[in-house]
Scaffold this active site. Structure first.
Site, short mmCIF file in Angstrom:
data_model
loop_
_atom_site.label_atom_id
_atom_site.label_comp_id
_atom_site.label_asym_id
_atom_site.label_seq_id
_atom_site.Cartn_x
_atom_site.Cartn_y
_atom_site.Cartn_z
N CYS A 1 -11.04 5.83 -6.53
CA CYS A 1 -11.87 6.20 -7.66
C CYS A 1 -12.41 7.60 -7.36
O CYS A 1 -12.29 8.09 -6.25
CB CYS A 1 -13.04 5.24 -7.81
SG CYS A 1 -12.51 3.53 -7.93
N ARG B 1 -7.67 10.63 -9.58
CA ARG B 1 -7.95 9.59 -8.59
C ARG B 1 -8.01 8.19 -9.20
O ARG B 1 -7.98 7.20 -8.48
CB ARG B 1 -9.29 9.88 -7.89
CG ARG B 1 -9.33 11.19 -7.16
CD ARG B 1 -10.70 11.42 -6.58
NE ARG B 1 -11.00 10.43 -5.56
CZ ARG B 1 -10.70 10.55 -4.28
NH1 ARG B 1 -10.10 11.64 -3.85
NH2 ARG B 1 -11.01 9.61 -3.43
N TRP C 1 -10.33 3.38 -10.64
CA TRP C 1 -9.00 2.79 -10.44
C TRP C 1 -9.27 1.38 -9.99
O TRP C 1 -9.75 1.15 -8.87
CB TRP C 1 -8.22 3.58 -9.40
CG TRP C 1 -6.81 3.12 -9.23
CD1 TRP C 1 -5.74 3.46 -10.00
CD2 TRP C 1 -6.29 2.26 -8.20
NE1 TRP C 1 -4.60 2.85 -9.54
CE2 TRP C 1 -4.92 2.11 -8.43
CE3 TRP C 1 -6.87 1.59 -7.12
CZ2 TRP C 1 -4.09 1.33 -7.63
CZ3 TRP C 1 -6.06 0.82 -6.31
CH2 TRP C 1 -4.68 0.69 -6.57
N ASN D 1 -16.91 4.51 -4.39
CA ASN D 1 -15.46 4.62 -4.19
C ASN D 1 -15.15 3.89 -2.89
O ASN D 1 -15.75 4.19 -1.86
CB ASN D 1 -15.06 6.09 -4.08
CG ASN D 1 -13.62 6.27 -3.65
OD1 ASN D 1 -12.77 5.42 -3.93
ND2 ASN D 1 -13.34 7.36 -2.95
N GLY D 2 -14.23 2.93 -2.94
CA GLY D 2 -13.88 2.19 -1.72
C GLY D 2 -13.82 0.70 -2.00
O GLY D 2 -13.75 0.28 -3.16
N GLU E 1 13.14 10.09 -1.79
CA GLU E 1 12.07 10.78 -2.50
C GLU E 1 12.44 10.94 -3.98
O GLU E 1 11.59 10.78 -4.86
CB GLU E 1 11.80 12.13 -1.82
CG GLU E 1 10.80 13.04 -2.50
CD GLU E 1 9.42 12.44 -2.67
OE1 GLU E 1 9.12 11.37 -2.10
OE2 GLU E 1 8.63 13.03 -3.43
N LYS F 1 10.26 9.45 -7.10
CA LYS F 1 9.79 10.27 -8.23
C LYS F 1 10.19 9.64 -9.55
O LYS F 1 9.39 9.54 -10.47
CB LYS F 1 10.36 11.69 -8.17
CG LYS F 1 9.83 12.62 -7.13
CD LYS F 1 8.42 13.12 -7.36
CE LYS F 1 7.42 12.20 -6.72
NZ LYS F 1 7.09 12.42 -5.35
N GLU G 1 8.23 6.40 -10.24
CA GLU G 1 6.80 6.65 -10.37
C GLU G 1 6.43 7.16 -11.77
O GLU G 1 5.44 6.71 -12.34
CB GLU G 1 6.47 7.73 -9.33
CG GLU G 1 5.10 7.76 -8.80
CD GLU G 1 4.95 8.83 -7.72
OE1 GLU G 1 5.89 9.63 -7.47
OE2 GLU G 1 3.88 8.88 -7.13
N HIS H 1 28.16 -2.18 1.58
CA HIS H 1 27.59 -3.38 2.21
C HIS H 1 26.70 -4.16 1.24
O HIS H 1 25.94 -5.01 1.67
CB HIS H 1 26.80 -2.98 3.46
CG HIS H 1 27.67 -2.33 4.49
ND1 HIS H 1 28.61 -3.02 5.21
CD2 HIS H 1 27.76 -1.04 4.90
CE1 HIS H 1 29.24 -2.19 6.04
NE2 HIS H 1 28.74 -0.98 5.85
N LYS I 1 -3.96 9.27 -7.26
CA LYS I 1 -3.49 10.35 -6.40
C LYS I 1 -3.79 10.07 -4.94
O LYS I 1 -2.99 10.30 -4.06
CB LYS I 1 -4.16 11.65 -6.84
CG LYS I 1 -3.74 12.87 -6.04
CD LYS I 1 -2.32 13.24 -6.34
CE LYS I 1 -1.82 14.40 -5.51
NZ LYS I 1 -0.35 14.44 -5.53
C1 AGP Z 1 3.94 10.34 -4.21
O1 AGP Z 1 4.40 10.90 -5.37
C2 AGP Z 1 2.79 9.43 -4.32
N1 AGP Z 1 1.77 9.90 -5.13
C3 AGP Z 1 2.38 8.71 -3.04
O2 AGP Z 1 3.50 8.09 -2.54
C4 AGP Z 1 1.71 9.55 -1.92
O3 AGP Z 1 2.64 10.39 -1.32
C5 AGP Z 1 1.11 8.57 -0.88
O4 AGP Z 1 0.12 7.81 -1.50
C6 AGP Z 1 0.56 9.27 0.33
O5 AGP Z 1 -0.49 10.12 0.03
P1 AGP Z 1 -1.00 11.18 1.07
O6 AGP Z 1 0.11 12.13 1.33
O7 AGP Z 1 -2.18 11.83 0.42
O8 AGP Z 1 -1.38 10.44 2.32
#
Ligand code: AGP
Length: 610
Positions: free
Chosen positions: A2, A27, A75, A100-101, A483, A487, A490, A506, A605
């Site tokens: 959050c 966030r 969040w 937050n937490g 990766e 992407k 996501e 396999h 994020k």
């Molecule tokens: C990637 O597009 C994501 N948003 C996510 O996987 C991110 O890389 C992951 O949460 C790690 O975050 P950080 O690099 O801030 O530790």
């Protein structure tokens, strides 16, 4: 997860808080709220489900007004996104809190507080904190003392900001496991989860340490550490320009961040490499001595940062001949692990606040290792502060939830590190010079790839109706494929998997038919011929191939083979360059599908909770 923001000022704080929330929306964005005090009446509060703009509209219709306030963008962890679960939470009509937490022992506290007569209106863990503070306030009569006593009962992670209508001249804040920064103004002060939230009002910041409790007033900031000692926390200036956090001419932050890559990769190299060698001192004064001792590298990270670690393993073992293990933090932290004394524990994190990565580092410290190295993008973050050596990536603020420029700058930093380690382990000056020269070419090569955006955007139209996609790569291009798949899923919500191309036969080959696009990263490298055989396996099953390859790889466009020709790149630096077309592809598929590119559903994020 959050975002929280707070302000105490002579001026009305509603606008400051709202702008702070807009900047923190990356966030969390399922609901937002604000509480403001004017020194006369009870707490004024507004809470809305949805994005910050819903809250903005509600406040425009019935404004809040006052000189002290706290605000939150959520969040959801405990309880669905709803108005009742949105922050700020209150106990009575005079005490308000944002959090937050995660409070791990909230059930136990909830039962206890219910027995004391407190009524709960939400499903959140946060509500126990506000009632606990209220209970202490009734006994102690001072907000600061009430918060100080309450936090001794909390287990878990929290950054809190608390206000009380009977003490309208200050807020009390604290952190344990979740980030919190104090913005230092002139005759006004602020707090937030992230510096970005406060850039319109200040560029001077103090970072709270774990366990700190602070009393924030217009003209004073008083911080006590966990032991209760009055402490000074250094004030530092924000390094990036305020407009680094703006979208500018771009439709989305993600697109802007993709296009920033040539510049930020270059910035990450600056001062760390000459024309022909890496400068190990640039990794820290002790780096030389320390790297000499390293016999094993353990990389820990999550998500995109984990993929960067996967690429680095190829470099570390190939160039330095040093064994390297890579593991996702959320797994590492919950298993028994053996860490040798001469291990370099390398954490990669864009934010430096990812809960799993920090927990893994803290655990590994108990087991003992030679040193901890952080590759991170946020100065002053917890990871940076808790590591022995730090290589800061120079990506600048990354706002899009989908990580792009953070990844390619992590790779840049990791390659520089790998070369420094390799030199200690007998890498020849010629090979080092060859790779460093190749690294200098990367920003230009990335620009060349960005120039292919139109072609890639056209290709993306073929994905809009698809429900699944397979990504293939071999060697250090396998993590690039991972990766790429991350992407795509996501931001476009298309199910995507990545495989090392040799694994196809396999199992996953069974999935291949005309409905399964297969995306392949195929630079002309030592694995090229083997990869081409794998592509034939796909073709023979009627699969549609999308191949990113250079001219030398000699993959010809044919029916069901679409080829995007990339510049010829050095085998070692190829993962950095080949990442970029996959980012563009995902971006354009998502735009065509009309998803929320910068704030995809269910994600945040910075994952500062478990
Ligand atoms: C990637 O597009 C994501 N948003 C996510 O996987 C991110 O890389 C992951 O949460 C790690 O975050 P950080 O690099 O801030 O530790």
């Amino acid at each position: 997860m959050c975002g929280i923001v707070g302000a105490v000022s002579e001026r009305d704080v509603q606008g400051i808080l709202l702008e702070g929330l807009r900047r923190l929306e990356y966030r969390g964005y399922d609901s937002a709220g604000m509480a403001v005090l004017d020194g006369k009446s009870a707490v004024q509060r507004a809470r809305e489900v949805g994005k910050v703009e819903s809250l903005a509209a509600a406040i425009e219709a019935s404004p809040l007004s006052g000189h002290l306030g706290i605000a939150h963008t959520r969040w959801a962890t405990h309880g669905e996104p709803s108005q009742l679960n949105a922050h700020p939470h209150m106990s009575g009509d005079r005490l308000a809190i944002v959090h937050n937490g995660i409070i791990e022992n909230y059930q136990e506290l909830r039962e206890e507080l219910k027995a004391d007569g407190f009524e709960f209106t939400s499903q959140t863990d946060t509500e126990v904190v506000v009632h606990l503070i209220e209970k202490n306030y009734r006994e102690l009569g001072k907000l600061y003392d009430a918060v100080k006593t309450a936090v001794t009962r909390l287990r878990g992670a929290y950054a809190l900001a608390v206000v009380h209508a009977d003490e309208p001249e200050h807020m009390v804040v604290c952190r344990e496991g979740s980030p919190l920064v104090i913005g230092v103004g002139i005759g006004e002060n602020f707090i937030a989860s992230d510096q970005l939230a406060l850039l319109p009002v200040t560029d001077r910041f103090m970072f709270l340490e774990e366990g700190d409790l602070a009393d924030i007033r217009r003209d004073s900031i008083e911080i006590h550490d966990r032991e209760g000692a009055l402490v000074d926390r250094a004030v530092s200036r924000f390094e990036h320009s305020a407009d680094a956090a703006e979208k500018g001419e771009y439709r989305h932050y993600m697109l802007k961040e993709i296009h920033e890559q040539p510049r930020v990769i270059k910035a990450t190299m600056e001062g760390r490499v000459t024309d022909s060698r890496v400068l190990e001192q640039a990794l820290g004064i002790e780096a030389g001595e320390l790297l000499q001792d390293v016999r094993h590298v353990q990389i820990i990270a999550c998500g995109t940062s984990y993929h960067a670690g996967m690429v680095a393993r190829y470099w570390i073992e190939d160039l330095a001949g040093v064994p390297c293990s890579v593991e996702v933090a959320s797994e590492f932290r919950y298993r028994k692990h053996v860490i040798q004394k001469d291990t370099l524990f390398l954490c990669i994190s864009q934010s430096g606040e990812t809960a799993d990565t920090l927990a893994a580092l803290r655990q590994a410290k108990k087991a003992g290792f030679r040193a901890a190295l952080a590759i991170c993008n946020v100065p002053g973050s917890s990871l940076v502060r808790e590591s022995d050596l730090v290589i800061m990536t120079q990506a600048g603020p990354e706002i899009g939830v989908a990580s792009t420029k953070a990844f390619t700058t992590q790779l840049t930093a990791l390659l520089i590190f790998s070369l420094a380690l390799a030199r200690k382990n007998g890498l020849s000056a010629e090979r080092e010079a060859d790779i460093v020269k190749a690294l200098h070419l990367v920003p230009g090569q990335v620009s060349d790839v960005l120039a292919l955006e139109g072609e890639i955007a056209e290709m993306s139209e073929r994905f809009v109706e698809k429900n699944h996609a397979l990504f293939l790569g071999r060697g250090s291009q396998f993590p690039v494929a991972m990766e790429g798949a991350l992407k795509l899923k996501e931001i476009s919500y298309i199910h995507a998997e990545a495989y090392p191309a040799g694994e196809l036969k396999h199992g996953p080959l069974a999935l291949v038919d005309s409905e399964m696009p297969v995306i392949t990263v195929a630079p002309n490298n030592s694995m090229a011929e083997k990869l081409k055989s794998n592509l034939e396996e796909v073709r023979a099953r009627g699969g549609e191939l999308f191949v990113f390859a250079d001219r030398a790889a000699n993959v010809k466009p044919e029916e069901n083979i679409h080829v995007v020709q990339l510049p010829e790149v050095h085998e070692i630096t190829a993962p950095i360059v080949y990442t970029v077309p996959l980012q563009l592809l995902s971006y354009h598929v998502a735009v065509l599908k009309g998803t929320d590119v910068d704030q995809p559903r269910n994600l945040a994020k910075s994952v500062t909770v478990e």
